[in-house]
Scaffold this active site. Structure first.
Site, PDB file in Angstrom:
ATOM      1  N   ASP A  40      35.098  49.547  44.926  1.00  0.00           N
ATOM      2  CA  ASP A  40      34.377  48.567  45.215  1.00  0.00           C
ATOM      3  C   ASP A  40      34.256  47.684  43.863  1.00  0.00           C
ATOM      4  O   ASP A  40      34.231  46.485  44.092  1.00  0.00           O
ATOM      5  CB  ASP A  40      33.040  49.252  45.376  1.00  0.00           C
ATOM      6  N   ASP A  66      33.594  51.251  39.415  1.00  0.00           N
ATOM      7  CA  ASP A  66      33.674  52.745  39.956  1.00  0.00           C
ATOM      8  C   ASP A  66      34.643  52.792  40.804  1.00  0.00           C
ATOM      9  O   ASP A  66      35.691  52.151  41.042  1.00  0.00           O
ATOM     10  CB  ASP A  66      32.123  53.030  40.450  1.00  0.00           C
ATOM     11  N   TYR A 110      24.254  49.505  48.515  1.00  0.00           N
ATOM     12  CA  TYR A 110      24.205  48.059  49.358  1.00  0.00           C
ATOM     13  C   TYR A 110      23.512  48.238  50.317  1.00  0.00           C
ATOM     14  O   TYR A 110      23.766  48.652  51.539  1.00  0.00           O
ATOM     15  CB  TYR A 110      25.761  48.001  49.684  1.00  0.00           C
ATOM     16  N   GLU A 116      29.737  43.920  35.051  1.00  0.00           N
ATOM     17  CA  GLU A 116      30.612  44.639  36.216  1.00  0.00           C
ATOM     18  C   GLU A 116      31.012  43.554  37.177  1.00  0.00           C
ATOM     19  O   GLU A 116      30.324  42.780  37.727  1.00  0.00           O
ATOM     20  CB  GLU A 116      29.597  45.741  37.014  1.00  0.00           C
TER      21      GLU A 116
END
Ligand SMILES: *[C@@H]1O[C@H](CO)[C@@H](O)[C@H](O)[C@H]1NC(C)=O
Ligand SMILES: *[C@@H]1O[C@H](CO)[C@@H](O)[C@H](O)[C@H]1NC(C)=O
Ligand SMILES: *[C@@H]1O[C@H](CO)[C@@H](O)[C@H](O)[C@H]1NC(C)=O
Length: 527
Positions: A104, A107, A256, A500
């Site tokens: 994703d 990670d 999410y 990120e």
């Protein structure tokens, strides 16, 4: 010419008769070619007629590589020297091969909801701008990355009403800082089913498969058919067993969380209509469900959680290109979607009377502190689509509270957002990693931050997260979270909100850059 024809017939001269025949033949050939072009006879890989913008071509070529950075499974034609095989056993606890797909973000989780959204956006970009991608030799990479996700999604849907939506457990995964190639923790699976339904994730997966079925229709008809069959089943599952996936599966709320499934139902039905031309999907969005979920006249930001703005633009296509027979009622309701899309466009245009104030002083659309670039990039993609729909359909003007705008105004807005991302900003920093001379060096990304030959495991890997050194491996194509509202950016791995990247961010910038490669018309129908 009439005089000359008369002369030709009078004198009977061979020369004039030949000339007339030649001109007639040319006229007929031109007419036939125009008709064929309009029939999309030449749809496959028409060469764009305008020059390619090198800046956006270079950026696109970089952005697409992030999908290779994020790939799980047994790699094929790997372009990233520091990546290797990983996640090979994913899915084995359910006797499924879930080794493919993409991680994703920084990670090693596979979250089905944003992964499916990534695939839908990538499909959309290819359907609209595949010719342009092809002209800069990037189309094949886009196809391969899309298929890497849809292969995963197909395997994640083993029976009609079961969909695996997650591989790995964030509680376990986030306790480690290690390269996906060396991870050895358990990778549990989560599914949605009839007792624990997940309408948004099932519908988004249906949207991904329906749109991808159009992409692969000519390239691999059997694969395309299979995608379409799964898409229809998943949509029926999503619609029949309605339930918010973050209520069925509360663990997903911290990552999410979904704000509702109505948008995904309309989005999926719209894609299914484009892919099948089956009236029932058009009825779906133009009748009861449209009224309940359409949120007409109140545009919202397009994102992995909210698909309404995308749905409005996608359905506007049907009005712009009027290629299908529609009842008056359908027309009326499609008009509502298009009007809402127009309202959104008016909020995006910086000098429109209804311009949104959610903008930085430098003009970047800025809505959230976490991953701020997702909104400007997604909005700019919709703006470039709308601009091209206007251009292709010869719609000259967009009205915003009495002011009139041209397709170029929308294009210029999209360019302003793209250029900001690529370095025209107060930090003089490109937020697309690998592009330009200055880009973030401490991206929050495990594989990028750990040297390939480092012998670290789960816990001792954290020293690479806390290290002050730049990442040893470039996460090429990563679109980081982005700047704060005051347009500063702090290039630190621990600054997760800003540093990120995510796979769906890259899908959005890929889509935007593809639309900016050149100015040319879009196809009027995907099929
Ligand atoms: C249905 O999904 C839930 C939530 O993932 C899971 O706990 C349950 O075991 C599933 N049901 C079946 C019959 O597998
Ligand atoms: C997730 O979204 C739901 C519905 O929008 C909301 O009620 C809930 O508080 C959210 N959960 C978290 C952890 O944000
Ligand atoms: C900009 O905003 C960030 C985050 O809100 C803050 O940490 C920083 O101090 C601000 N910088 C300036 C120069 O105001």
């Amino acid at each position: 010419m009439g005089g000359k024809e008369a002369e030709a017939s009078k004198s009977g001269g061979l020369f004039w008769r030949l000339l007339v025949s030649l001109i007639a033949a040319l006229v007929i050939a031109t007419v036939v070619l125009t008709i064929l072009r309009d029939l999309h006879y030449f749809k496959k890989h028409r060469a764009p007629t305008h020059p390619i913008n090198k800046k956006y071509a270079d950026a696109l070529q970089i952005a697409l590589q992030f999908f290779d950075v994020q790939k799980s499974g047994k790699l094929v034609d790997n372009r990233i020297s520091w990546r290797g095989d990983s996640g090979l056993e994913d899915g084995s606890e359910a006797n499924l091969d879930l080794s493919k797909g993409m991680y994703d973000a920084g990670d090693s989780m596979k979250f089905g909801f944003p992964m499916a959204f990534t695939a839908t956006i990538l499909s959309w970009a290819i359907l609209e701008y595949g010719d342009q991608m092809n002209a800069v030799k990037q189309l094949e990479y886009a196809h391969n990355s899309l298929r890497w996700i849809t292969d995963f999604l197909l395997n994640a849907h083993p029976s009609e009403n079961v969909l695996y939506i997650q591989v790995g457990d964030p509680e376990i995964d986030h306790k480690c800082w290690e390269r996906p190639e060396t991870m050895s923790e358990k990778r549990p699976l989560i599914q949605v089913n009839t007792t624990f339904p997940g309408t948004e994730v099932a519908a988004e997966t249906a949207a991904a498969m329906a749109s991808a079925s159009l992409v692969f229709k000519q390239i691999d008809p059997a694969y395309s058919n299979s995608l379409l069959m799964h898409a229809r089943q998943l949509f029926a599952f999503a619609d029949t067993f309605r339930g918010c996936y973050s209520i069925s599966i509360p663990q997903v709320q911290n990552f999410y969380n979904s704000s509702g499934y109505g948008d995904e139902l309309l989005w999926a039905a719209s894609w299914l209509f484009h892919a099948t031309k089956d009236e029932s999907y058009l009825n779906y969005v133009t009748q009861q469900n449209g009224k309940i979920f359409g949120n007409w006249d109140s545009p919202t930001w397009f994102s992995w959680d909210d698909k309404l703005a995308g749905t409005q633009v996608l359905l506007s296509r049907l009005m712009f290109f009027g290629s299908i027979e529609m009842s008056t009622v359908e027309n009326l309701y499609l008009q509502m979607y298009r009007e809402t899309a127009e309202i959104l466009m008016c909020t995006l245009l910086p000098d429109s009377p209804t311009a949104t104030s959610e903008r930085t002083p430098g003009g970047l659309i800025w809505v959230t502190e976490w991953n701020p670039l997702q909104h400007p990039v997604a909005s700019a993609f919709l703006a470039i689509l709308y601009s091209d729909y206007m251009l292709t359909s010869r719609t000259e003007t967009l009205y915003c509270s009495g002011n009139s705008y041209k397709p170029d105004d929308l294009r210029n807005f999209a360019i302003s957002q793209a250029d900001y991302v690529l370095g025209t900003n107060p930090m003089k920093l490109s937020y697309l990693v690998g592009y330009g001379s200055s880009y973030p060096q401490h991206v929050h990304h495990r594989g990028s931050s750990i040297p390939v030959d480092a012998d670290t495991g789960c816990k001792d890997g954290f020293k690479w997260l806390y290290s002050k050194n730049p990442n040893p491996n470039v996460a090429v194509g990563a679109l980081v979270g982005g700047p704060s509202f005051n347009e500063s950016y702090s290039d630190e791995r621990s600054n997760v909100k800003q540093s990120e990247p995510s796979t769906y961010n890259t899908a959005l910038i890929v889509a935007l850059l593809s639309g900016l490669l050149t100015t040319s018309s879009v196809v009027q129908s995907y099929t």
